[in-house]
Design a protein around this motif. Sequence first.
Motif, PDB file in Angstrom:
ATOM      1  N   ARG A 103       0.855  -1.197   0.000  1.00  0.00           N
ATOM      2  CA  ARG A 103       0.000   0.000   0.000  1.00  0.00           C
ATOM      3  C   ARG A 103       0.891   1.248   0.000  1.00  0.00           C
ATOM      4  O   ARG A 103       0.528   2.266  -0.573  1.00  0.00           O
ATOM      5  N   VAL A 104       2.022   1.162   0.654  1.00  0.00           N
ATOM      6  CA  VAL A 104       2.983   2.275   0.679  1.00  0.00           C
ATOM      7  C   VAL A 104       4.284   1.771   0.057  1.00  0.00           C
ATOM      8  O   VAL A 104       5.153   1.225   0.729  1.00  0.00           O
ATOM      9  N   GLY A 105       4.397   1.935  -1.265  1.00  0.00           N
ATOM     10  CA  GLY A 105       5.535   1.385  -2.006  1.00  0.00           C
ATOM     11  C   GLY A 105       6.878   1.761  -1.390  1.00  0.00           C
ATOM     12  O   GLY A 105       7.790   0.931  -1.311  1.00  0.00           O
ATOM     13  N   SER A 106       6.976   3.010  -0.933  1.00  0.00           N
ATOM     14  CA  SER A 106       8.258   3.523  -0.425  1.00  0.00           C
ATOM     15  C   SER A 106       8.663   2.880   0.905  1.00  0.00           C
ATOM     16  O   SER A 106       9.774   3.102   1.377  1.00  0.00           O
ATOM     17  N   SER A 107       7.763   2.098   1.520  1.00  0.00           N
ATOM     18  CA  SER A 107       8.114   1.429   2.773  1.00  0.00           C
ATOM     19  C   SER A 107       8.453  -0.034   2.558  1.00  0.00           C
ATOM     20  O   SER A 107       8.768  -0.746   3.511  1.00  0.00           O
ATOM     21  N   VAL A 108       8.347  -0.497   1.326  1.00  0.00           N
ATOM     22  CA  VAL A 108       8.481  -1.934   1.081  1.00  0.00           C
ATOM     23  C   VAL A 108       9.484  -2.277  -0.027  1.00  0.00           C
ATOM     24  O   VAL A 108      10.235  -3.241   0.082  1.00  0.00           O
ATOM     25  N   TRP A 109       9.501  -1.488  -1.106  1.00  0.00           N
ATOM     26  CA  TRP A 109      10.284  -1.871  -2.286  1.00  0.00           C
ATOM     27  C   TRP A 109      11.617  -1.133  -2.358  1.00  0.00           C
ATOM     28  O   TRP A 109      11.675   0.085  -2.264  1.00  0.00           O
ATOM     29  N   LYS A 110      12.671  -1.921  -2.587  1.00  0.00           N
ATOM     30  CA  LYS A 110      14.044  -1.421  -2.583  1.00  0.00           C
ATOM     31  C   LYS A 110      14.718  -1.681  -3.923  1.00  0.00           C
ATOM     32  O   LYS A 110      14.346  -2.608  -4.629  1.00  0.00           O
ATOM     33  N   HIS A 111      15.771  -0.926  -4.203  1.00  0.00           N
ATOM     34  CA  HIS A 111      16.650  -1.143  -5.355  1.00  0.00           C
ATOM     35  C   HIS A 111      15.918  -1.372  -6.679  1.00  0.00           C
ATOM     36  O   HIS A 111      16.101  -2.412  -7.325  1.00  0.00           O
ATOM     37  N   PRO A 112      15.067  -0.440  -7.101  1.00  0.00           N
ATOM     38  CA  PRO A 112      14.350  -0.623  -8.375  1.00  0.00           C
ATOM     39  C   PRO A 112      15.291  -0.593  -9.574  1.00  0.00           C
ATOM     40  O   PRO A 112      16.306   0.108  -9.564  1.00  0.00           O
ATOM     41  N   GLN A 113      14.934  -1.382 -10.579  1.00  0.00           N
ATOM     42  CA  GLN A 113      15.705  -1.416 -11.832  1.00  0.00           C
ATOM     43  C   GLN A 113      14.719  -1.528 -12.984  1.00  0.00           C
ATOM     44  O   GLN A 113      13.599  -2.002 -12.795  1.00  0.00           O
ATOM     45  N   VAL A 114      15.160  -1.129 -14.168  1.00  0.00           N
ATOM     46  CA  VAL A 114      14.271  -1.293 -15.328  1.00  0.00           C
ATOM     47  C   VAL A 114      15.063  -1.853 -16.493  1.00  0.00           C
ATOM     48  O   VAL A 114      16.250  -1.553 -16.664  1.00  0.00           O
ATOM     49  N   ALA A 115      14.393  -2.707 -17.287  1.00  0.00           N
ATOM     50  CA  ALA A 115      15.006  -3.251 -18.500  1.00  0.00           C
ATOM     51  C   ALA A 115      13.911  -3.453 -19.542  1.00  0.00           C
ATOM     52  O   ALA A 115      12.768  -3.774 -19.196  1.00  0.00           O
ATOM     53  N   VAL A 116      14.261  -3.222 -20.802  1.00  0.00           N
ATOM     54  CA  VAL A 116      13.309  -3.527 -21.881  1.00  0.00           C
ATOM     55  C   VAL A 116      13.522  -4.977 -22.249  1.00  0.00           C
ATOM     56  O   VAL A 116      14.639  -5.386 -22.560  1.00  0.00           O
ATOM     57  N   GLN A 117      12.468  -5.750 -22.146  1.00  0.00           N
ATOM     58  CA  GLN A 117      12.613  -7.193 -22.378  1.00  0.00           C
ATOM     59  C   GLN A 117      11.375  -7.787 -23.032  1.00  0.00           C
ATOM     60  O   GLN A 117      10.356  -7.115 -23.196  1.00  0.00           O
ATOM     61  N   GLU A 118      11.472  -9.059 -23.391  1.00  0.00           N
ATOM     62  CA  GLU A 118      10.375  -9.758 -24.052  1.00  0.00           C
ATOM     63  C   GLU A 118       9.448 -10.357 -22.984  1.00  0.00           C
ATOM     64  O   GLU A 118       9.910 -10.996 -22.044  1.00  0.00           O
ATOM     65  N   LEU A 119       8.138 -10.083 -23.114  1.00  0.00           N
ATOM     66  CA  LEU A 119       7.145 -10.696 -22.227  1.00  0.00           C
ATOM     67  C   LEU A 119       6.137 -11.430 -23.098  1.00  0.00           C
ATOM     68  O   LEU A 119       5.956 -11.087 -24.268  1.00  0.00           O
ATOM     69  N   PRO A 120       5.439 -12.418 -22.540  1.00  0.00           N
ATOM     70  CA  PRO A 120       4.380 -13.071 -23.329  1.00  0.00           C
ATOM     71  C   PRO A 120       3.287 -12.065 -23.690  1.00  0.00           C
ATOM     72  O   PRO A 120       3.000 -11.158 -22.897  1.00  0.00           O
ATOM     73  N   ASP A 121       2.675 -12.221 -24.867  1.00  0.00           N
ATOM     74  CA  ASP A 121       1.562 -11.337 -25.243  1.00  0.00           C
ATOM     75  C   ASP A 121       0.413 -11.556 -24.258  1.00  0.00           C
ATOM     76  O   ASP A 121       0.144 -12.678 -23.851  1.00  0.00           O
ATOM     77  N   PRO A 122      -0.284 -10.470 -23.893  1.00  0.00           N
ATOM     78  CA  PRO A 122      -1.413 -10.646 -22.973  1.00  0.00           C
ATOM     79  C   PRO A 122      -2.589 -11.343 -23.669  1.00  0.00           C
ATOM     80  O   PRO A 122      -2.758 -11.232 -24.886  1.00  0.00           O
ATOM     81  N   VAL A 123      -3.377 -12.051 -22.879  1.00  0.00           N
ATOM     82  CA  VAL A 123      -4.549 -12.756 -23.408  1.00  0.00           C
ATOM     83  C   VAL A 123      -5.791 -11.955 -23.029  1.00  0.00           C
ATOM     84  O   VAL A 123      -5.931 -11.504 -21.891  1.00  0.00           O
ATOM     85  N   CYS A 124      -6.684 -11.766 -24.000  1.00  0.00           N
ATOM     86  CA  CYS A 124      -7.872 -10.930 -23.802  1.00  0.00           C
ATOM     87  C   CYS A 124      -8.986 -11.718 -23.133  1.00  0.00           C
ATOM     88  O   CYS A 124      -9.461 -12.711 -23.678  1.00  0.00           O
ATOM     89  N   GLY A 125      -9.407 -11.296 -21.928  1.00  0.00           N
ATOM     90  CA  GLY A 125     -10.548 -11.935 -21.259  1.00  0.00           C
ATOM     91  C   GLY A 125     -11.860 -11.429 -21.842  1.00  0.00           C
ATOM     92  O   GLY A 125     -11.864 -10.489 -22.643  1.00  0.00           O
ATOM     93  N   PRO A 126     -12.987 -12.023 -21.426  1.00  0.00           N
ATOM     94  CA  PRO A 126     -14.288 -11.673 -22.033  1.00  0.00           C
ATOM     95  C   PRO A 126     -14.685 -10.205 -21.873  1.00  0.00           C
ATOM     96  O   PRO A 126     -15.401  -9.660 -22.718  1.00  0.00           O
ATOM     97  N   GLU A 127     -14.222  -9.549 -20.798  1.00  0.00           N
ATOM     98  CA  GLU A 127     -14.605  -8.140 -20.606  1.00  0.00           C
ATOM     99  C   GLU A 127     -13.430  -7.193 -20.834  1.00  0.00           C
ATOM    100  O   GLU A 127     -13.487  -6.023 -20.490  1.00  0.00           O
TER     101      GLU A 127
END
Length: 391
Positions: free
Chosen positions: A29-53
């Motif tokens: 709920r409070v990201g700054s109290s829990v998450w450390k050492h953020p990093q970012v990379a451009v990478q390959e992810l599976p294509d998302p699957v479309c649900g009914p709604e």
Amino acid sequence: MQAAVISAEWAPRPDYPLSEEERRTRTARVGSSVWKHPQVAVQELPDPVCGPEDAVVRVAAAGLCGSDLHFFETDADGYMHYPGLARFPSVPGHEVAGEVAAVGERVKHLRRGDLVCLDDMVCCGACEACRRGFPNQCENLEDVGFTMNGGCAELLRVPARNLWSINSLRARYGGKEQVLEAGAVIEPFTVAYNALFECAGRIKPGAFAAVYGAGAIGLAAVQLLRASGAAQIAVFEHHAQRRELALRFGAHHAFPANGEGANGAQPARAVLRELTGGAGADVQVEAAGAFRHTMPEMEAAAAMGGQIIIIGRDRNPAAVQLEHLQVKKANIIAAMGNTGHGTYPNVIRMIAAGLLDPTPMITHRFALRDFAGALAQAQTRQGGKVLVKIG
Ligand SMILES: [Zn+2]
Ligand SMILES: [Zn+2]
């Protein structure tokens, strides 16, 4: 698909009261109290699957904003600055436009090929706040680009009800690319619209307005105030380039932000007193997130019946001399969010009608593969909107 992916280390601060729900869902709920050492990379992810709604959008552009930067900026202990809901790994990007690539079987309001922009707030519809008509206060909010994968990716899957058609902007901008660039910067306008006309309201043509902070939200507030007939708009902003933009966006005056009158500049209250012949500002918008500096100025500069509208975020308390407000029958209005109440369709209509134009806000463009470059530019906090262009 290619996507910018943020990862971070789950390390709740020893003094943070982590709930069972947070532990189970790995959503802080409070990201700054829990998450450390953020990093970012451009990478390959599976294509998302479309649900009914759902709908899947082929993303054209995503804007970066202050909240995105707070994922990457850390304190001395390595914790990210972002104070809101956050789960990783995830794809950032909540200011998004693109073309509908697929729709679920129960979706009626969209078709493949529609140009759309995203309403990032996925409200539950079932909690007390939602059922009472306060979707921006949803107790079970999911937020695209924060707790759900966002638009810094080739494809984005979201509930179809969170997409609004911007086909109507074709007549205004002509080319599809321009329509989609405009679509990617609609979100800051909806934040400002919600604050000015849903939370505050009673803003009259002829008003004298002051806007503190000329980032995307402040600039959007300037245009919306102009469109609603404000007679004079004064902007207070640190960076010269943003003051220029504010003037381009319709502000009549742009002054250095100074708080206590540093650098020989006059404090906002003195500037506003002079500009209004002592009457004060009818509408003041806090879009700087610097309450300790802006509150004393806004309070002193409020006109009789004035409205002080708080959009910026700042965890620090600010002293308020409430008696000033009582004497002037002035109000402080707290605003958050951008969904519901017809906000998106109204903003889109205003753009289609030529009353608003978000496109001059865009000052930098980067390809998705250069996400790091986009981030570095946005971190200077000096220009206008940085767009990540995809595809
Ligand atoms: Zn944003
Ligand atoms: Zn809800």
